[in-house]
Write an enzyme that holds these catalytic residues in place. Structure first.
Site, PDB file in Angstrom:
ATOM      1  N   ALA A   1      -1.261   0.191  13.249  1.00  0.00           N
ATOM      2  CA  ALA A   1      -1.683   1.462  12.659  1.00  0.00           C
ATOM      3  C   ALA A   1      -3.159   1.695  12.933  1.00  0.00           C
ATOM      4  CB  ALA A   1      -1.425   1.453  11.156  1.00  0.00           C
TER       5      ALA A   1
ATOM      6  N   LYS B   1     -11.534   0.068  14.413  1.00  0.00           N
ATOM      7  CA  LYS B   1     -10.184   0.505  14.758  1.00  0.00           C
ATOM      8  C   LYS B   1     -10.017   0.642  16.274  1.00  0.00           C
ATOM      9  CE  LYS B   1      -7.537   1.102  11.988  1.00  0.00           C
ATOM     10  NZ  LYS B   1      -6.668   0.108  11.290  1.00  0.00           N
TER      11      LYS B   1
ATOM     12  N   LEU C   1      -0.166  -2.682   9.006  1.00  0.00           N
ATOM     13  CA  LEU C   1      -0.826  -1.628   8.230  1.00  0.00           C
ATOM     14  C   LEU C   1      -2.021  -2.143   7.433  1.00  0.00           C
ATOM     15  CD1 LEU C   1       2.324   0.193   6.752  1.00  0.00           C
ATOM     16  CD2 LEU C   1       0.924   0.954   8.673  1.00  0.00           C
TER      17      LEU C   1
ATOM     18  N   TYR D   1     -16.503   1.730  11.101  1.00  0.00           N
ATOM     19  CA  TYR D   1     -15.053   1.778  10.863  1.00  0.00           C
ATOM     20  C   TYR D   1     -14.328   2.277  12.098  1.00  0.00           C
ATOM     21  CZ  TYR D   1     -10.541   3.264   9.011  1.00  0.00           C
ATOM     22  OH  TYR D   1      -9.190   3.447   8.821  1.00  0.00           O
TER      23      TYR D   1
ATOM     24  N   THR E   1     -12.273  -7.393   8.118  1.00  0.00           N
ATOM     25  CA  THR E   1     -10.848  -7.291   7.787  1.00  0.00           C
ATOM     26  C   THR E   1     -10.069  -6.623   8.908  1.00  0.00           C
ATOM     27  OG1 THR E   1     -11.276  -7.196   5.409  1.00  0.00           O
ATOM     28  CG2 THR E   1      -9.180  -6.300   6.171  1.00  0.00           C
TER      29      THR E   1
ATOM     30  N   GLY F   1       0.812  -1.201   0.000  1.00  0.00           N
ATOM     31  CA  GLY F   1       0.000   0.000   0.000  1.00  0.00           C
ATOM     32  C   GLY F   1       0.848   1.255   0.000  1.00  0.00           C
ATOM     33  N   PHE F   2       0.178   2.365   0.082  1.00  0.00           N
ATOM     34  CA  PHE F   2       0.808   3.675   0.009  1.00  0.00           C
ATOM     35  C   PHE F   2       1.838   3.881   1.124  1.00  0.00           C
ATOM     36  CE2 PHE F   2      -0.290   8.038   1.802  1.00  0.00           C
ATOM     37  CZ  PHE F   2       0.736   8.691   1.148  1.00  0.00           C
ATOM     38  N   ILE F   3       1.419   3.781   2.373  1.00  0.00           N
ATOM     39  CA  ILE F   3       2.350   3.985   3.479  1.00  0.00           C
ATOM     40  C   ILE F   3       3.337   2.833   3.578  1.00  0.00           C
ATOM     41  CG2 ILE F   3       2.563   4.247   5.983  1.00  0.00           C
ATOM     42  CD1 ILE F   3      -0.191   5.562   6.003  1.00  0.00           C
TER      43      ILE F   3
END
Length: 331
Positions: free
Chosen positions: A118, A154, A77, A150, A96, A11-13
């Site tokens: 994260a 988290k 992440l 969401y 997920t 992924g991006f990070i």
């Protein structure tokens, strides 16, 4: 910590983190199912002799277990990301985030590996205080509103990580990211800067949701990665939660206007009501979200180095590179 596993590392990070660790002489294993990550993000990392890619999902307990056994630390992440994806697939996103984190934390505990989880500023929900410290209250809406699913998923991740630390002695750290942006970030799934930049470059209307007065802070991915690496190697970070983000606020309307100016675009701003922007029920927005980063500054001396103009210039160059067909690794 000679060898680090990054879940969601395509992924991006994750791809930026992989490169940073490899450049520092560490071995890196990336576990990713490429559902939102891209192989092209790992083009540079993949050429390094100390890099290994494993195709797989954190939803597979055995896959996670095998990957964790062979490393010294884990950066978790892998997650459902982006407002649009979360609203479109709330069940998948919820499962997920929670089940994947369960597997990662179980394996980290089994093999006594340090783990950095994260998390997100979404934890704070509708709390729009002047500056949100890690101990600030969560203010969220009812479970029937999809967005709060969401935030809740988290929060459960954080609860699990901290409970493993307190009850089982797991060396766990939690980072709450506030709008990490930069090259390789896709415009998919509702990421605001890449979307507005691409609209500006194409001369299309720049869609600003709501009235544009909502305030946000944006942190360059290079700065976010710097915080991750610093905390990963800091023994006193264990069992703690850290905000990671810039505290320089901008309204979304101002953000759009700055992009227009920096791209010399002919685009006009189009304000779109939330009920039209998100056809799925259950969207609420926050007027403000600004982090208090005193805690991470005090422990590892971290502060973001890149200002918003630099971030926008890189996002513009990245979008132009995409249009020209350049690979993410070349940018």
């Amino acid at each position: 910590m000679e060898k680090v596993l990054i879940t969601g590392g395509a992924g991006f990070i994750g791809s930026w983190l992989a490169e940073r660790l490899l450049d520092a002489g560490q071995d890196v294993v990336v576990l990713d199912d490429l559902s939102t990550g891209r192989e092209s993000n790992l083009e540079r990392a993949g050429k390094h002799p100390n890099f290994e890619f494993r195709y797989g999902t954190v939803l597979d307990r055995l896959t996670v277990d095998e990957a964790t056994r062979d490393v010294d630390a884990v950066v978790h992440l892998a997650a459902a990301v982006g407002v649009e994806l979360i609203l479109r697939q709330p069940l998948r996103s919820f499962i997920t985030n929670i089940r994947g984190s369960e597997h990662v934390l179980e394996s980290a505990h089994r093999y006594r590996r340090r783990v950095l989880v994260a998390s997100t500023s979404e934890i704070y929900g509708k709390n729009d205080a002047e500056a949100l410290a890690e101990g600030a209250d969560r203010i969220i809406g009812p479970p029937s509103v999809t967005r709060w699913a969401y935030s809740t998923s988290k929060a459960v991740e954080e609860i699990l990580a901290l409970a493993y630390h307190r009850e089982m002695g797991l060396d766990a750290i939690v980072c709450r990211f506030f709008n990490t942006v930069g090259p390789r970030q896709t415009a998919s799934h509702g990421m605001v800067i890449p979307r507005l930049v691409r609209q500006a470059l194409a001369g299309e209307p720049m869609t600003v949701y709501g009235d544009g007065s909502q305030q946000r802070c944006f942190c360059h991915v290079d700065d976010t990665v710097e915080a991750i690496v610093g905390l990963l190697h800091e023994p006193q970070a264990a069992g703690e939660v850290f905000n990671v983000g810039s505290d320089n606020e901008v309204t979304i309307s101002e953000l759009a206007n700055r992009i227009i100016a920096r791209t010399d675009s002919s685009s006009e701003i189009e304000f779109v009501p939330y009920e039209e922007a998100y056809v799925h029920d259950g969207y609420e927005d926050m007027r403000r979200r600004r982090p208090d980063t005193t805690k991470v500054r005090a422990l590892i001396g971290w502060m973001p180095k890149h200002d918003l103009d630099h971030i926008l210039d890189e996002a513009i160059a990245d979008a132009r590179g995409d249009a020209a067909g350049a690979s993410p690794a070349a940018r």
